[in-house]
Design a protein around this motif. Structure first.
Motif, PDB file in Angstrom:
ATOM      1  N   SER A 141      21.008   2.144  12.703  1.00 12.98           N
ATOM      2  CA  SER A 141      21.705   2.301  13.986  1.00 12.98           C
ATOM      3  C   SER A 141      22.215   0.973  14.538  1.00 12.98           C
ATOM      4  O   SER A 141      23.139   0.958  15.338  1.00 12.98           O
ATOM      5  CB  SER A 141      20.803   2.990  15.012  1.00 12.98           C
ATOM      6  N   VAL A 142      21.612  -0.149  14.118  1.00 17.47           N
ATOM      7  CA  VAL A 142      22.107  -1.451  14.574  1.00 17.47           C
ATOM      8  C   VAL A 142      23.107  -2.051  13.591  1.00 17.47           C
ATOM      9  O   VAL A 142      23.595  -3.158  13.797  1.00 17.47           O
ATOM     10  CB  VAL A 142      20.949  -2.451  14.865  1.00 17.47           C
ATOM     11  N   GLY A 143      23.422  -1.305  12.512  1.00 16.84           N
ATOM     12  CA  GLY A 143      24.498  -1.738  11.624  1.00 16.84           C
ATOM     13  C   GLY A 143      24.081  -2.247  10.258  1.00 16.84           C
ATOM     14  O   GLY A 143      24.919  -2.743   9.507  1.00 16.84           O
ATOM     15  N   CYS A 144      22.809  -2.134   9.919  1.00 22.59           N
ATOM     16  CA  CYS A 144      22.366  -2.629   8.613  1.00 22.59           C
ATOM     17  C   CYS A 144      22.859  -1.726   7.484  1.00 22.59           C
ATOM     18  O   CYS A 144      23.001  -0.522   7.657  1.00 22.59           O
ATOM     19  CB  CYS A 144      20.847  -2.713   8.563  1.00 22.59           C
ATOM     20  N   THR A 145      23.084  -2.332   6.342  1.00 19.45           N
ATOM     21  CA  THR A 145      23.538  -1.632   5.149  1.00 19.45           C
ATOM     22  C   THR A 145      22.379  -1.440   4.192  1.00 19.45           C
ATOM     23  O   THR A 145      21.654  -2.396   3.893  1.00 19.45           O
ATOM     24  CB  THR A 145      24.649  -2.441   4.443  1.00 19.45           C
ATOM     25  N   GLU A 146      22.221  -0.219   3.708  1.00 19.94           N
ATOM     26  CA  GLU A 146      21.187   0.051   2.709  1.00 19.94           C
ATOM     27  C   GLU A 146      21.595  -0.572   1.385  1.00 19.94           C
ATOM     28  O   GLU A 146      22.712  -0.372   0.913  1.00 19.94           O
ATOM     29  CB  GLU A 146      20.998   1.558   2.562  1.00 19.94           C
ATOM     30  N   GLU A 147      20.677  -1.321   0.781  1.00 15.25           N
ATOM     31  CA  GLU A 147      20.969  -1.985  -0.488  1.00 15.25           C
ATOM     32  C   GLU A 147      20.314  -1.301  -1.676  1.00 15.25           C
ATOM     33  O   GLU A 147      20.824  -1.359  -2.778  1.00 15.25           O
ATOM     34  CB  GLU A 147      20.525  -3.449  -0.433  1.00 15.25           C
ATOM     35  N   GLY A 148      19.151  -0.701  -1.460  1.00 11.90           N
ATOM     36  CA  GLY A 148      18.490  -0.044  -2.581  1.00 11.90           C
ATOM     37  C   GLY A 148      17.021   0.187  -2.324  1.00 11.90           C
ATOM     38  O   GLY A 148      16.497  -0.111  -1.247  1.00 11.90           O
ATOM     39  N   ILE A 149      16.358   0.713  -3.347  1.00 12.83           N
ATOM     40  CA  ILE A 149      14.946   1.049  -3.280  1.00 12.83           C
ATOM     41  C   ILE A 149      14.196   0.222  -4.320  1.00 12.83           C
ATOM     42  O   ILE A 149      14.590   0.186  -5.503  1.00 12.83           O
ATOM     43  CB  ILE A 149      14.706   2.552  -3.577  1.00 12.83           C
ATOM     44  N   LEU A 150      13.125  -0.429  -3.886  1.00 11.54           N
ATOM     45  CA  LEU A 150      12.221  -1.115  -4.803  1.00 11.54           C
ATOM     46  C   LEU A 150      11.077  -0.143  -5.090  1.00 11.54           C
ATOM     47  O   LEU A 150      10.306   0.198  -4.200  1.00 11.54           O
ATOM     48  CB  LEU A 150      11.693  -2.404  -4.170  1.00 11.54           C
ATOM     49  N   ARG A 151      10.989   0.314  -6.331  1.00  9.13           N
ATOM     50  CA  ARG A 151      10.029   1.354  -6.676  1.00  9.13           C
ATOM     51  C   ARG A 151       8.621   0.797  -6.830  1.00  9.13           C
ATOM     52  O   ARG A 151       8.430  -0.281  -7.392  1.00  9.13           O
ATOM     53  CB  ARG A 151      10.455   2.048  -7.975  1.00  9.13           C
ATOM     54  N   SER A 152       7.635   1.543  -6.324  1.00  7.49           N
ATOM     55  CA  SER A 152       6.218   1.177  -6.429  1.00  7.49           C
ATOM     56  C   SER A 152       6.015  -0.294  -6.087  1.00  7.49           C
ATOM     57  O   SER A 152       5.355  -1.044  -6.793  1.00  7.49           O
ATOM     58  CB  SER A 152       5.709   1.480  -7.851  1.00  7.49           C
ATOM     59  N   HIS A 153       6.553  -0.697  -4.958  1.00 10.51           N
ATOM     60  CA  HIS A 153       6.728  -2.100  -4.611  1.00 10.51           C
ATOM     61  C   HIS A 153       5.525  -2.738  -3.934  1.00 10.51           C
ATOM     62  O   HIS A 153       5.194  -3.895  -4.192  1.00 10.51           O
ATOM     63  CB  HIS A 153       7.969  -2.206  -3.711  1.00 10.51           C
ATOM     64  N   VAL A 154       4.877  -2.011  -3.016  1.00 11.60           N
ATOM     65  CA  VAL A 154       3.818  -2.584  -2.190  1.00 11.60           C
ATOM     66  C   VAL A 154       2.634  -1.620  -2.150  1.00 11.60           C
ATOM     67  O   VAL A 154       2.819  -0.404  -2.158  1.00 11.60           O
ATOM     68  CB  VAL A 154       4.331  -2.835  -0.747  1.00 11.60           C
ATOM     69  N   VAL A 155       1.426  -2.188  -2.082  1.00 11.79           N
ATOM     70  CA  VAL A 155       0.233  -1.369  -1.945  1.00 11.79           C
ATOM     71  C   VAL A 155       0.014  -1.066  -0.467  1.00 11.79           C
ATOM     72  O   VAL A 155      -0.016  -1.971   0.367  1.00 11.79           O
ATOM     73  CB  VAL A 155      -1.008  -2.088  -2.520  1.00 11.79           C
ATOM     74  N   ARG A 156      -0.120   0.221  -0.143  1.00 11.88           N
ATOM     75  CA  ARG A 156      -0.420   0.632   1.224  1.00 11.88           C
ATOM     76  C   ARG A 156      -1.888   0.348   1.531  1.00 11.88           C
ATOM     77  O   ARG A 156      -2.698   0.128   0.617  1.00 11.88           O
ATOM     78  CB  ARG A 156      -0.137   2.119   1.407  1.00 11.88           C
ATOM     79  N   LEU A 157      -2.221   0.403   2.809  1.00 15.20           N
ATOM     80  CA  LEU A 157      -3.604   0.169   3.215  1.00 15.20           C
ATOM     81  C   LEU A 157      -4.561   1.189   2.612  1.00 15.20           C
ATOM     82  O   LEU A 157      -5.736   0.888   2.383  1.00 15.20           O
ATOM     83  CB  LEU A 157      -3.725   0.181   4.739  1.00 15.20           C
ATOM     84  N   ASP A 158      -4.065   2.393   2.315  1.00 21.85           N
ATOM     85  CA  ASP A 158      -4.935   3.421   1.723  1.00 21.85           C
ATOM     86  C   ASP A 158      -5.049   3.285   0.202  1.00 21.85           C
ATOM     87  O   ASP A 158      -5.696   4.099  -0.458  1.00 21.85           O
ATOM     88  CB  ASP A 158      -4.455   4.831   2.098  1.00 21.85           C
ATOM     89  N   GLY A 159      -4.419   2.248  -0.361  1.00 21.99           N
ATOM     90  CA  GLY A 159      -4.507   2.001  -1.795  1.00 21.99           C
ATOM     91  C   GLY A 159      -3.380   2.611  -2.608  1.00 21.99           C
ATOM     92  O   GLY A 159      -3.203   2.268  -3.784  1.00 21.99           O
ATOM     93  N   SER A 160      -2.607   3.525  -2.021  1.00 24.90           N
ATOM     94  CA  SER A 160      -1.469   4.097  -2.737  1.00 24.90           C
ATOM     95  C   SER A 160      -0.329   3.082  -2.785  1.00 24.90           C
ATOM     96  O   SER A 160      -0.327   2.097  -2.051  1.00 24.90           O
ATOM     97  CB  SER A 160      -1.004   5.388  -2.053  1.00 24.90           C
ATOM     98  N   ARG A 161       0.623   3.316  -3.647  1.00 23.01           N
ATOM     99  CA  ARG A 161       1.769   2.407  -3.765  1.00 23.01           C
ATOM    100  C   ARG A 161       2.975   3.035  -3.094  1.00 23.01           C
ATOM    101  O   ARG A 161       3.197   4.233  -3.200  1.00 23.01           O
ATOM    102  CB  ARG A 161       2.063   2.099  -5.232  1.00 23.01           C
ATOM    103  N   ARG A 162       3.741   2.201  -2.418  1.00 17.71           N
ATOM    104  CA  ARG A 162       4.914   2.716  -1.711  1.00 17.71           C
ATOM    105  C   ARG A 162       6.191   2.227  -2.363  1.00 17.71           C
ATOM    106  O   ARG A 162       6.246   1.149  -2.954  1.00 17.71           O
ATOM    107  CB  ARG A 162       4.887   2.289  -0.244  1.00 17.71           C
ATOM    108  N   ASP A 163       7.243   3.023  -2.187  1.00 20.18           N
ATOM    109  CA  ASP A 163       8.598   2.580  -2.483  1.00 20.18           C
ATOM    110  C   ASP A 163       9.115   1.903  -1.218  1.00 20.18           C
ATOM    111  O   ASP A 163       8.829   2.346  -0.098  1.00 20.18           O
ATOM    112  CB  ASP A 163       9.494   3.763  -2.838  1.00 20.18           C
TER     113      ASP A 163
END
Length: 196
Positions: A151-173
């Motif tokens: 909404s402030v004008g940012c452009t989506e560039e892409g998805i980094l798959r399985s990039h970061v570990v969540r606090l619950d131990g699962s991996r997020r995109d």
């Protein structure tokens, strides 16, 4: 190369928002936000208890002292109350790039327009300081944050798959979005200003 002064007290404000450097004295005013569990749902750092939030904020201050990040506390000037925090991080001054993130607001400030005012001030400051690119990253399931960035004008560039570990131990995109200085100066500054 940009000569960003980490030791300076950069203060950004308009009639609605005040952003100033986060200091230890601010921590006591922010601890009540630890009880708002929805703020921390997508965080990669714990902040959902007073002890965890204090550690989170002290680490942000330490990162500024180490000249790695620049955290801001956010004040809503309409009520003169602490509203949340945000920061510059992953600052590559030799490449003129930085990221905005670790942004959170108390639930009472959601939907009030405060975020748009803060983003306007942050973009303007970053681009006027010589940065050429601002990047955002978020959990792909964090639809509220993604919508706010778009909404402030940012452009989506892409998805980094399985990039970061969540606090619950699962991996997020992670979704990556950005804005360029030329886009800000050409049209996005005026477009966002018209929404304030």
């Amino acid at each position: 190369m940009i000569d960003f002064d980490f030791t300076a007290d950069h203060i950004l404000e308009d009639e609605i928002a005040l952003l100033r450097p986060l200091k230890e004295g601010d921590i006591a005013h922010l601890l009540s936000f630890a009880n708002q569990s929805e703020i921390w749902r997508f965080s990669t750092q714990k902040g959902d208890t007073e002890e965890a939030l204090k550690k989170y904020l002290l680490l942000a201050i330490e990162a500024r002292n180490d000249k790695k990040e620049y955290p801001f506390v956010i004040i809503d000037k309409r009520t003169n109350t602490y509203a949340g925090c945000t920061r510059f991080y992953d600052m590559k001054v030799n490449q003129h790039n930085l990221s905005f993130g670790y942004t959170w607001y108390g639930k009472q400030f959601h939907g009030t327009g405060l975020n748009k005012h803060c983003k306007y001030l942050l973009f303007d400051f970053a681009f006027n300081s010589g940065f050429e690119r601002v990047e955002f990253a978020a959990d792909t399931t964090n639809t509220r944050s993604i919508a706010a960035m778009k909404s402030v004008g940012c452009t989506e560039e892409g998805i980094l798959r399985s990039h970061v570990v969540r606090l619950d131990g699962s991996r997020r995109d992670t979704i990556v979005l950005s804005m360029l200085k030329q886009e800000w100066e050409h049209s996005l500054r005026e477009k966002l200003n018209s929404k304030l």
